[in-house]
Every structure is written in C-alpha cells, then in structure tokens.
Scaffold this motif. Sequence first.
Motif, PDB file in Angstrom:
ATOM      1  N   TYR A 185      34.990   8.732  25.362  1.00 54.54           N
ATOM      2  CA  TYR A 185      35.071   7.559  26.130  1.00 54.54           C
ATOM      3  C   TYR A 185      34.625   6.380  25.126  1.00 54.54           C
ATOM      4  O   TYR A 185      33.527   6.054  24.572  1.00 54.54           O
ATOM      5  CB  TYR A 185      33.939   7.614  26.969  1.00 54.54           C
ATOM      6  CG  TYR A 185      34.117   8.479  28.052  1.00 54.54           C
ATOM      7  CD1 TYR A 185      35.484   8.834  28.773  1.00 54.54           C
ATOM      8  CD2 TYR A 185      33.179   9.443  28.926  1.00 54.54           C
ATOM      9  CE1 TYR A 185      35.598   9.947  29.600  1.00 54.54           C
ATOM     10  CE2 TYR A 185      33.269  10.407  29.654  1.00 54.54           C
ATOM     11  CZ  TYR A 185      34.690  10.596  30.165  1.00 54.54           C
ATOM     12  OH  TYR A 185      34.827  11.446  31.100  1.00 54.54           O
ATOM     13  N   ASN A 217      40.198   3.229  24.337  1.00 49.31           N
ATOM     14  CA  ASN A 217      41.180   3.973  25.202  1.00 49.31           C
ATOM     15  C   ASN A 217      40.704   3.688  26.673  1.00 49.31           C
ATOM     16  O   ASN A 217      41.194   4.379  27.704  1.00 49.31           O
ATOM     17  CB  ASN A 217      41.210   5.466  25.064  1.00 49.31           C
ATOM     18  CG  ASN A 217      39.552   6.040  25.177  1.00 49.31           C
ATOM     19  OD1 ASN A 217      38.704   5.425  25.646  1.00 49.31           O
ATOM     20  ND2 ASN A 217      39.524   7.270  24.801  1.00 49.31           N
ATOM     21  N   PHE A 218      39.940   2.511  26.969  1.00 47.10           N
ATOM     22  CA  PHE A 218      39.694   1.844  28.154  1.00 47.10           C
ATOM     23  C   PHE A 218      40.701   1.048  28.504  1.00 47.10           C
ATOM     24  O   PHE A 218      40.697  -0.188  27.607  1.00 47.10           O
ATOM     25  CB  PHE A 218      38.078   1.438  28.336  1.00 47.10           C
ATOM     26  CG  PHE A 218      37.620   1.357  29.718  1.00 47.10           C
ATOM     27  CD1 PHE A 218      37.458   2.528  30.384  1.00 47.10           C
ATOM     28  CD2 PHE A 218      37.672  -0.093  30.152  1.00 47.10           C
ATOM     29  CE1 PHE A 218      36.733   2.238  31.720  1.00 47.10           C
ATOM     30  CE2 PHE A 218      37.139  -0.002  31.310  1.00 47.10           C
ATOM     31  CZ  PHE A 218      36.763   0.968  32.186  1.00 47.10           C
ATOM     32  N   VAL A 219      41.275   0.966  29.664  1.00 48.31           N
ATOM     33  CA  VAL A 219      42.275   0.081  30.176  1.00 48.31           C
ATOM     34  C   VAL A 219      41.493  -0.966  30.931  1.00 48.31           C
ATOM     35  O   VAL A 219      40.886  -0.865  31.892  1.00 48.31           O
ATOM     36  CB  VAL A 219      43.357   0.569  30.956  1.00 48.31           C
ATOM     37  CG1 VAL A 219      44.370  -0.400  31.498  1.00 48.31           C
ATOM     38  CG2 VAL A 219      43.802   1.849  30.273  1.00 48.31           C
ATOM     39  N   ASN A 244      37.870  -4.570  36.004  1.00 41.23           N
ATOM     40  CA  ASN A 244      36.608  -4.336  35.482  1.00 41.23           C
ATOM     41  C   ASN A 244      36.509  -5.197  34.089  1.00 41.23           C
ATOM     42  O   ASN A 244      35.804  -5.222  33.240  1.00 41.23           O
ATOM     43  CB  ASN A 244      36.827  -2.805  34.651  1.00 41.23           C
ATOM     44  CG  ASN A 244      38.246  -2.779  33.989  1.00 41.23           C
ATOM     45  OD1 ASN A 244      38.474  -3.837  33.422  1.00 41.23           O
ATOM     46  ND2 ASN A 244      38.947  -1.404  34.135  1.00 41.23           N
ATOM     47  N   GLY A 265      34.093   7.290  40.247  1.00 42.13           N
ATOM     48  CA  GLY A 265      35.143   7.390  39.641  1.00 42.13           C
ATOM     49  C   GLY A 265      36.185   6.237  38.948  1.00 42.13           C
ATOM     50  O   GLY A 265      37.077   5.961  38.900  1.00 42.13           O
ATOM     51  N   LEU A 266      35.207   5.071  38.898  1.00 43.80           N
ATOM     52  CA  LEU A 266      35.811   3.875  38.346  1.00 43.80           C
ATOM     53  C   LEU A 266      35.447   3.371  36.940  1.00 43.80           C
ATOM     54  O   LEU A 266      35.930   2.184  36.421  1.00 43.80           O
ATOM     55  CB  LEU A 266      35.487   2.625  39.436  1.00 43.80           C
ATOM     56  CG  LEU A 266      36.003   2.849  40.913  1.00 43.80           C
ATOM     57  CD1 LEU A 266      35.529   1.535  41.552  1.00 43.80           C
ATOM     58  CD2 LEU A 266      37.428   3.042  41.113  1.00 43.80           C
ATOM     59  N   THR A 274      30.623   5.465  33.486  1.00 42.09           N
ATOM     60  CA  THR A 274      30.243   6.404  32.794  1.00 42.09           C
ATOM     61  C   THR A 274      30.977   6.076  31.355  1.00 42.09           C
ATOM     62  O   THR A 274      30.557   6.098  30.487  1.00 42.09           O
ATOM     63  CB  THR A 274      30.347   7.780  33.355  1.00 42.09           C
ATOM     64  OG1 THR A 274      29.586   7.883  34.378  1.00 42.09           O
ATOM     65  CG2 THR A 274      29.695   8.538  32.005  1.00 42.09           C
ATOM     66  N   ILE A 287      46.700   2.843  32.878  1.00 37.97           N
ATOM     67  CA  ILE A 287      45.653   4.024  32.808  1.00 37.97           C
ATOM     68  C   ILE A 287      46.239   5.410  32.278  1.00 37.97           C
ATOM     69  O   ILE A 287      46.097   6.077  31.564  1.00 37.97           O
ATOM     70  CB  ILE A 287      44.572   4.384  33.832  1.00 37.97           C
ATOM     71  CG1 ILE A 287      43.663   2.743  33.610  1.00 37.97           C
ATOM     72  CG2 ILE A 287      43.606   5.437  33.642  1.00 37.97           C
ATOM     73  CD1 ILE A 287      42.638   2.938  35.031  1.00 37.97           C
ATOM     74  N   LYS A 300      46.186   7.803  29.281  1.00 35.08           N
ATOM     75  CA  LYS A 300      45.989   9.208  29.173  1.00 35.08           C
ATOM     76  C   LYS A 300      47.077  10.010  28.688  1.00 35.08           C
ATOM     77  O   LYS A 300      46.717  11.037  28.068  1.00 35.08           O
ATOM     78  CB  LYS A 300      45.425   9.371  30.813  1.00 35.08           C
ATOM     79  CG  LYS A 300      44.016   8.475  31.165  1.00 35.08           C
ATOM     80  CD  LYS A 300      42.981   9.195  30.974  1.00 35.08           C
ATOM     81  CE  LYS A 300      41.837   8.229  31.345  1.00 35.08           C
ATOM     82  NZ  LYS A 300      40.553   8.441  30.812  1.00 35.08           N
ATOM     83  N   ARG A 327      38.960   8.903  38.606  1.00 33.20           N
ATOM     84  CA  ARG A 327      38.841  10.491  38.195  1.00 33.20           C
ATOM     85  C   ARG A 327      39.894  11.338  38.786  1.00 33.20           C
ATOM     86  O   ARG A 327      40.437  12.307  38.320  1.00 33.20           O
ATOM     87  CB  ARG A 327      37.600  10.994  38.599  1.00 33.20           C
ATOM     88  CG  ARG A 327      37.085  12.440  38.109  1.00 33.20           C
ATOM     89  CD  ARG A 327      35.790  12.731  38.210  1.00 33.20           C
ATOM     90  NE  ARG A 327      34.836  11.687  37.725  1.00 33.20           N
ATOM     91  CZ  ARG A 327      33.987  11.044  38.451  1.00 33.20           C
ATOM     92  NH1 ARG A 327      33.808  10.907  39.837  1.00 33.20           N
ATOM     93  NH2 ARG A 327      33.395  10.052  37.903  1.00 33.20           N
TER      94      ARG A 327
HETATM   95  P1  ADP Z   1      32.109   6.559  37.054  1.00 28.58           P
HETATM   96  O1  ADP Z   1      31.138   6.936  36.242  1.00 28.58           O
HETATM   97  O2  ADP Z   1      32.446   5.159  37.398  1.00 28.58           O
HETATM   98  O3  ADP Z   1      32.130   7.588  38.319  1.00 28.58           O
HETATM   99  P2  ADP Z   1      33.734   7.602  35.127  1.00 28.58           P
HETATM  100  O4  ADP Z   1      33.305   6.705  34.057  1.00 28.58           O
HETATM  101  O5  ADP Z   1      33.404   9.102  35.071  1.00 28.58           O
HETATM  102  O6  ADP Z   1      33.638   6.924  36.484  1.00 28.58           O
HETATM  103  O7  ADP Z   1      35.547   7.764  35.081  1.00 28.58           O
HETATM  104  C1  ADP Z   1      36.221   8.535  35.697  1.00 28.58           C
HETATM  105  C2  ADP Z   1      37.263   9.025  34.755  1.00 28.58           C
HETATM  106  O8  ADP Z   1      38.358   7.826  34.824  1.00 28.58           O
HETATM  107  C3  ADP Z   1      37.017   9.117  33.239  1.00 28.58           C
HETATM  108  O9  ADP Z   1      37.576   9.964  32.896  1.00 28.58           O
HETATM  109  C4  ADP Z   1      37.338   7.786  32.706  1.00 28.58           C
HETATM  110  O10 ADP Z   1      37.792   7.831  31.466  1.00 28.58           O
HETATM  111  C5  ADP Z   1      38.516   7.353  33.670  1.00 28.58           C
HETATM  112  N1  ADP Z   1      38.854   5.860  33.631  1.00 28.58           N
HETATM  113  C6  ADP Z   1      38.043   4.937  34.527  1.00 28.58           C
HETATM  114  N2  ADP Z   1      38.603   3.820  34.396  1.00 28.58           N
HETATM  115  C7  ADP Z   1      39.423   3.778  33.173  1.00 28.58           C
HETATM  116  C8  ADP Z   1      39.947   2.827  32.465  1.00 28.58           C
HETATM  117  N3  ADP Z   1      39.874   1.359  32.969  1.00 28.58           N
HETATM  118  N4  ADP Z   1      40.646   3.124  31.600  1.00 28.58           N
HETATM  119  C9  ADP Z   1      40.990   4.328  30.931  1.00 28.58           C
HETATM  120  N5  ADP Z   1      40.045   5.376  31.929  1.00 28.58           N
HETATM  121  C10 ADP Z   1      39.418   5.220  32.895  1.00 28.58           C
END
Ligand code: ADP
Length: 449
Positions: free
Chosen positions: A113, A117-119, A124, A152-153, A156, A286, A290, A315
């Motif tokens: 993470y 690789n975060f879009v 956000n 799931g947003l 984390t 995203i 991925k 997620r």
């Molecule tokens: P939360 O903690 O808000 O419940 P997570 O950080 O666990 O959510 O994210 C859930 C999944 O979605 C993860 O695998 C994360 O990599 C992916 N994800 C969420 N937002 C994005 C983004 N903007 N770009 C890439 N991956 C994302």
Amino acid sequence: MSKAIAIWDEIMTSLETECSTVSFDVWVKTLQPVCISENKLILLATNSEHKENVNSKLRILIRQVLKQSKPYIEDIIVALSDELSLYADDEKEQAASEFDVKLSAPNEIMKKYNFENFVIGKCNEYAVEAAKSISNNPGEQYNPFFLYGDSGLGKTHIMHAIGNSIMMSKPELKIVYVTSEKFLNDFITSIPTGSAKEVAKSFREKYRKADVLIIDDVQFISGKTATVEELFHTFNELHDSGKQLIFTSDRPPSELRDIEDRLRSRFGWGLIIDVQQPDYETRIAILRKKSQAKFVNIPIDVLSIMAEEMNSNIRDMESLLNKVIFLSGLTKRAPSKELVYEALKDYRNVVEEKISSDSILDCVCAYFKLSPDDILGKKKTKDIVEPRQICMYLMTEYTNYPLGTIGKQLGGRDHTTIMHARDKIEKMLGTVERVRTAVEDIKCMIFKK
Ligand code: ADP
Ligand code: MG
C-alpha cells in the motif's frame, strides 16, 4: 495462547450448537476472554447491556458447559473494561517474578500500500494531499490527522502509504501502526498486577516512544473506558513532544460514542478529513491500476461493467476483479463481459448468504403491520418513524452495506440519517422496553427465515 483464550475457544465451540444463532452472534462471539482469576474465567463485555444480557440469558448455559468440560473453572465473570482491574490473572501471578509482557509484534507497514498505486479522485484528493504533507513533515503541521469514511474506501491504504513514505525519507523514525483492537489487546495483556494504573513498561515503551503513531479504526475502542484513558495519556505525551498522531475511523470524532470528551476534542485539534465514495471514472482508474499490477490486460468495456456493478466499496470491487482474473486463468478465456457476469453471480451468492436488506424490510413491515412504502416513504408520524429507524438499525447490524447504500435502499436517504437512526435505536435498546422487545422479536423473525 493464553489459557483463558484456549478455554474460551473450546467453550464457544460447544455453545455454538447449544444456543440460537442470534444469541451466539450477538452475545457470545462478542465476548473477549481476558484471563483466569481465582479459577474463574473473566470475560470482557462490550458495554453494560452486553454484560446484563449475558448474565441474564446465557450464564446458566455457559456454567453447564464449563462444568462438563472444564470442571476446575468454577464460573465466569462478565466484566466491563473499567472493572478488569478487579481481577488478577492467575497465570501472571505465578510468573510475576520474571514478569515481562510479550506484546504482539507491531503490525508491519505493508509495502503493497503506497502512494504510487493509490488513485486520486475527487473523493480522496484532500485526504491524499494531507497524507503526503504529513509524510514530508511528520509532527509539524497537521497533528493529529484524523481520517474517516465508510469501509473499503482506502483509509488503511493511505495509512500504510504514509508509513512507507516516512520509512523511505526518514528511516530513523519509529513508526507504530496498529489497529485499535491491537492497542486494546496489548493494553489488556500489559496490566501485570490487576491494576490498570500499573501498565507494563513494554507497553509504554512501544507506544510512548513512537515518532509516528497510527491507530486504524479507532471507533472500536468506544466504551472501553480504561483503554480510552490510556490512549488519552499516550496522546498527550506524544503530542506534547511533537510526535505525529494519525487516526482513522468509520465516523467523525463528533459521532464516536462512549469516548471521553477530552479525547474526542483532541482528535479535532489537528486536521479532520473524510474519504468519500469514488465516482465512476475513479473506479475505472482503480481497476486499471489493480489489473496492471497483476499484469493482466482487461478491455475497458469489461472494466466498466465492474465499475458499474460495484459502486460503493472498493474492497468489493477489487474482489470482483480478482475473481474475474481467477476465472479467466482457470477457464483459459480472456476477461470478457460474460466472465464478469459469471463472477458476479458467484459474488452475489456469497452476498445473499448473508441477510438481505429485503428480508429485514419484510420482517419489520410484518411486525409493525406496515407496508414497505410506509418505511421507504417520507411520512413522519411516530407509528412510522420508529419502525423506520428500527429497520435502519437492523440493516446496519446485519448487512455489510455501507451507510450510504442502506440510505439509498431505504428510499434515497442520506448516510447521516442512517447513522443517526442507528445510534438512536442503539441507545433506546438499553432504556426503552418497547424498542428492545421489537428488535429482539424482529431479529428472531429474520433469522428464522
Ligand atoms: P478502508 O480502510 O477504508 O476500509 P482499505 O484501505 O482497506 O479501506 O481499502 C480497501 C481496498 O481498496 C484496498 O485493497 C485498497 O488498496 C483499495 N483502494 C481503496 N481506494 C483506492 C484507491 N484510491 N486507489 C487504489 N486502491 C484503492
Ligand atoms: Mg481499514
């Protein structure tokens, strides 16, 4: 594994077949084994209602099971977190001389993470902007940083991205990332002699020597009085010495329940930002990212179906993508629309095994002799408002949908309306007999279906 955990695991296995699914899920699974104290098994309840219910509904049954399989355990004691100090741990008493708490290893910052690789999308962009700025100047600008939003947003993900970024640029800094459950567990196992005031040195070493402390999903410490207090002191010490504090939660500080005001207000000292549901374009981006990371090329019209079908939780969208890639490998077919529909079918089966929103709505209507239109509509008379709020509450409890989705299912309401109803009914459960009976009866109807 501690003795208490091992014993409780065994007892739970027996209880699962002895009591109803509802009781098991609601009252048993949520108890936490703490220790054996003077031959009694100490179990931690989440709140006073939980404690009362276990004592009134399940204690006799649990005693029976204990008698059969663990006769040397005389009884259980259901305690709240601020009562734990009353019970000394037999195991620790024995080992008191060479006492040294082994804390669980800190959660590793996950390399997978990162910011690369975060879009970034409208949903956000502020969160990422703040996270990057904190990574560049930890402790200096936004302290604490409080990030909230539905499950799931990407919260984390952003936490780990901050951790990774600081590890690269300032490897000398000590970063501690934990979930709030881990903080809680560490805290409980660190109370050596039964007094919450006397926390083991190793606990304080771990948490109060951090340069960056990240606590994920802090909402779970709600109501755990002693842990909240410890977090309050940890917060003060770190903040005073300019260390960075970061928290995530599924709701803003103002909506955290059973947390002392002085800690709640501190959460707001720095910067509070939310992440929202991604729009269609961001979801496509995203999915692209991925799939590229897995070296799979998926045509845009195929990605677009996934983005349309999974619009509220990344997620879930990612798990659909993984399923499609898996099926494609298995059947040696290129990813196609058909494959997505096939994967969706499997995915929906899984979802349907859980309780559906419709079945909850049906049961609420049947119980109160109302029609779905009454619940979904806008009428504000008391005989409709309360059943409607009970319906909202049950949907937050028994489906995995985020609040926004539940709002949409219930006549296009806002997620704050759902959150308000949930909190209100939850409070009333402890005080209003009418509501408690209704909720209990409807739960039985739902689980019997
Ligand atoms: P939360 O903690 O808000 O419940 P997570 O950080 O666990 O959510 O994210 C859930 C999944 O979605 C993860 O695998 C994360 O990599 C992916 N994800 C969420 N937002 C994005 C983004 N903007 N770009 C890439 N991956 C994302
Ligand atoms: Mg998370």
